[in-house]
Design a protein around this motif. Structure first.
Motif: not given
Ligand code: HDD
Length: 712
Positions: A45-47, A71-72, A78-81
């Motif tokens: 993930t980004n984290q 959350f994954i 969310t990022h894609f949106d």
């Protein structure tokens, strides 16, 4: 691991002293730090959390509803949106490449700009080419102006030369830019047309605004349908200033001259390419760089001493005027080579932010009112396009020079500024960062102290009042072929204009003032009466023709990077094919073998011969020349193949050199094509040399009349 793909080779950096090499590498390294290569890496993930399952969302039971706590999935969606950012309001469609600039010698007498002082210095550049009108997904080969924006990462800061492939502009004052852009963009009610100017609002505006006449005739010329981004001239358009260490300023116009020559498509070819390969220009530049055919431009300036500012019959501050090269020749300053494709289109090509206001000591602006407005517009637009004032921190926009100052915070800030004093002067952080007084070399930026004594007015200088004489100079400098193309382009575009009064106004009030013959020919094609005279008195020009404007005089050097299609079928004579490929290789041209399908063909000796594509897969419009390979069975098969026959006919129609091995002439005979200076028959070095010479001439212009009879 950072990617080494396309990195400038040692040989390109050869001859550089260590500090300059370090400077070039500094830009590459500053990008390296942000490059991400996932090879051998776990999915996270980004984290930074490793992901065990990227196929299924978290659910309450196999057939149950999805859970909000996933959350994954939430992070990913969310990022894609938010993946799309606003596209550029103009120049949305573009493509870019990295490269370097190197001065030929020191130009210290002209400017104190460091990157023009030392022939050993290699300055990294990033160049974005673009079309103006269409959205990001529009076609490459539409009739339009092309952007030619160069970012020099000099060690005194970034210098952006944000120019076009035409040396003038549609309007004289930046306050008209939104009007012009609203007129040329797709019409607001139906968003048509995409990528072109053949519609009512464009012609309504330009026929009402005579200052556009000069630029419009450039846009109706072959310059607006370049063959390749590599075969375009570039221009800084405005008059700028260069200032030397003694503070002596000269007015200059910036020029880029392609070593590849200045070549254009034919209109029929451009239209077909828009469908057959929407990415034609993008692909061409990409492939040229991938195959080591690095495009090169000579950078030069026309220099006008300050004292000569008023010696021309036009105003140097008027961006609708050129300085004819016959009056002030271009002084070569150095060369630019593009040798590295970006790794990531979005991060580099899309996020690059140019601004004509990015200049370095030794360069300054003129009072051109179009340039003055641009100095505001570009930074402003990046704030909404790139989401805030920290766009200079995006890797592609970072200067290689340090950039410490008291600017802090705002969206997407990535610098971790140390210290407590984000203001100047300060005593808490030792007074740093401090101002640098201007100096002969390496000093702080100092504006040229031009003396201005004036009233505050909203007026256009009367010296900007002549809108037609340079449009006339352009038309009269064209070869008969180029003039015909201009007449056809006006006729085509105005033919698409629905309102008769707009067509009439353009013919009677614009074209008639440029050239009565031009007006009469276009009027004839539109079914209008030919105007008998213009509507305004046009200032006679001292210069009647400028040969430097005709592409016929800008052929370039050799045939490096040109593409030749070699048509083959079962039974082909592979020995002859091999000899031709070697001859083309020696000229750094690209040979592509095309067969009836993508499957290998069988040679006359019974061996398989791989082809690059089928003739349908790579149509004739993407090639510079066509060769029909020998071998009796192969020629027979091609002569009965409609696709092959159309391929050759189309290349003939597009005035491309055609060649055939001696025994393949039969195919040309089947098509009843008249032998001309662009047709080569033979299977020896003499024939190959003749082919190379014909390609170097770009097109077989003498064939144009005969080619008109061939169906499109
Ligand atoms: Fe502009 C983009 C060139 C006049 C406002 N312009 C843009 C780009 C080029 C030019 C090459 C694309 C840069 C890139 O690749 O990102 N523009 C020109 C030239 C002009 C000109 C040669 C006249 C000589 N432009 C002009 C005016 C204004 C703008 C008078 C506004 C007053 N131009 C913009 C812009 C853009 C832009 C809206 C869109 C995206 C961007 O700047 O970064 O601000």
């Amino acid at each position: 691991m950072p990617s080494k793909k396309n990195a400038p080779k040692e040989s390109q950096l050869a001859g550089t002293q260590t500090p300059d090499k370090a400077n070039t590498n500094a830009k590459l390294q500053s990008l390296e730090a942000f490059r991400s290569d996932a090879t051998g890496q776990a999915l996270r993930t980004n984290q930074g959390v490793k992901i065990a399952d990227n196929q299924n969302s978290l659910k309450a039971g196999e057939r149950g509803p999805s859970l909000l706590e996933d959350f994954i999935m939430r992070e990913k969606i969310t990022h894609f949106d938010h993946e799309r950012i606003p596209e550029r309001i103009v120049h949305a469609r573009g493509t870019a490449a990295h490269g370097y600039f190197q001065a030929y010698e020191s130009h210290a007498a002209l400017t104190k700009a460091g990157f023009l002082q030392d022939p050993e210095k290699i300055t990294p550049v990033f160049v974005r080419f673009s079309t103006v009108q269409g959205p990001r997904g529009s076609g490459d080969t539409v009739r339009d102006v092309r952007g030619f924006a160069v970012k020099f990462y000099t060690d005194e800061g970034n210098f952006d030369l944000v120019g076009n492939n035409m040396p003038v502009f549609f309007i004289q004052d930046a306050i008209k830019f939104p009007d012009f852009v609203h007129a040329v963009k797709p019409e607001p009610h139906n968003e048509i047309p995409t990528g072109g100017s053949a519609h009512d609002t464009f012609w309504d505006f330009v026929s009402l605004v005579p200052e556009s006449a000069h630029m419009v005739i450039w846009a109706m010329s072959d310059r607006a349908i370049p063959k390749s981004l590599r075969t375009m001239q570039g221009f800084g358009v405005h008059t700028f200033r260069l200032i030397n260490a003694e503070g002596v300023a000269s007015f200059v116009k910036f020029h880029w001259k392609p070593k590849q020559g200045v070549h254009s498509l034919l209109w029929d070819e451009a239209q077909k390419l828009a469908g057959k390969d929407t990415d034609y220009h993008r692909r061409d530049l990409w492939e040229a760089i991938e195959t080591g055919n690095y495009p090169e431009w000579e950078f030069g300036v026309q220099i006008v001493p300050e004292a000569d500012e008023h010696k021309f019959d036009f105003d140097l501050l008027d961006p609708t005027k050129i300085i004819p090269e016959e009056l002030v020749p271009v002084t070569p300053l150095g060369k630019m080579v593009l040798n590295r494709n970006p790794d990531n289109f979005f991060a580099e090509t899309e996020q690059v932010a140019f601004c004509p206001g990015h200049i370095v000591p030794g360069i300054d602006f003129s009072n051109d009112p179009l340039l003055q407005g641009r100095l505001f517009s570009y930074t402003d637009t990046q704030i909404s396009r790139l989401g805030g004032p920290n766009f200079h921190e995006i890797p592609i926009n970072r200067p290689v020079a340090p950039n410490h100052n008291g600017q802090r915070d705002a969206q997407h800030r990535t610098t971790l500024d140390k210290g407590r004093a984000a203001y100047e002067p300060n005593s808490i952080d030792g007074g740093w960062p401090k101002e640098t007084p201007p100096a002969a070399q390496d000093g702080g930026f100092e504006s040229y102290p031009e003396r201005i004594e004036a009233h505050k007015v909203r007026q256009r200088s009367p010296s900007f009042g002549d809108h037609f004489s340079q449009a006339r100079l352009f038309f009269q400098s064209m070869s008969p072929t180029e003039q015909e193309h201009i007449i056809s382009a006006y006729s085509f575009e105005l033919g698409k204009v629905e309102r008769a009064y707009i067509r009439e106004r353009e013919v009677n009030e614009i074209l008639a003032n440029i050239d009565l013959e031009l007006a009469a020919r276009v009027a004839h094609n539109l079914g209008l009466a030919a105007p008998k005279q213009g509507t305004v008195e046009v200032t006679p020009q001292s210069l009647k023709q400028s040969p430097a404007l005709s592409q016929m005089n800008l052929l370039g050097e050799g045939i490096k990077g040109r593409k030749v299609a070699i048509l083959v079928a079962d039974g082909v004579d592979a020995v002859q094919v091999d000899a031709l490929i070697k001859a083309l290789d020696a000229e750094s041209a690209q040979a592509k073998l095309l067969g009836p399908t993508s499957a290998p063909v069988k040679t006359a000796a019974g061996k398989p011969l791989a082809v690059d594509a089928s003739m349908e897969g790579m149509p004739s419009v993407v090639f510079d020349a066509v060769w029909i390979a020998g071998g009796k069975a192969s020629v027979q098969a091609l002569s009965g193949d409609g696709v092959a026959l159309h391929f050759v006919l189309e290349a003939y129609k597009h005035l491309k050199p055609l060649g055939a091995d001696s025994d393949a002439k039969a195919l040309l005979d089947t098509l009843r094509l008249k032998v001309d200076e662009g047709m080569v028959v033979g299977s020896d070095q003499k024939a190959y040399k003749a082919l190379v010479a014909a390609i170097a001439k770009h097109r077989v212009w003498s064939r144009e009349a005969a080619a008109k009879a061939i169906p499109a």
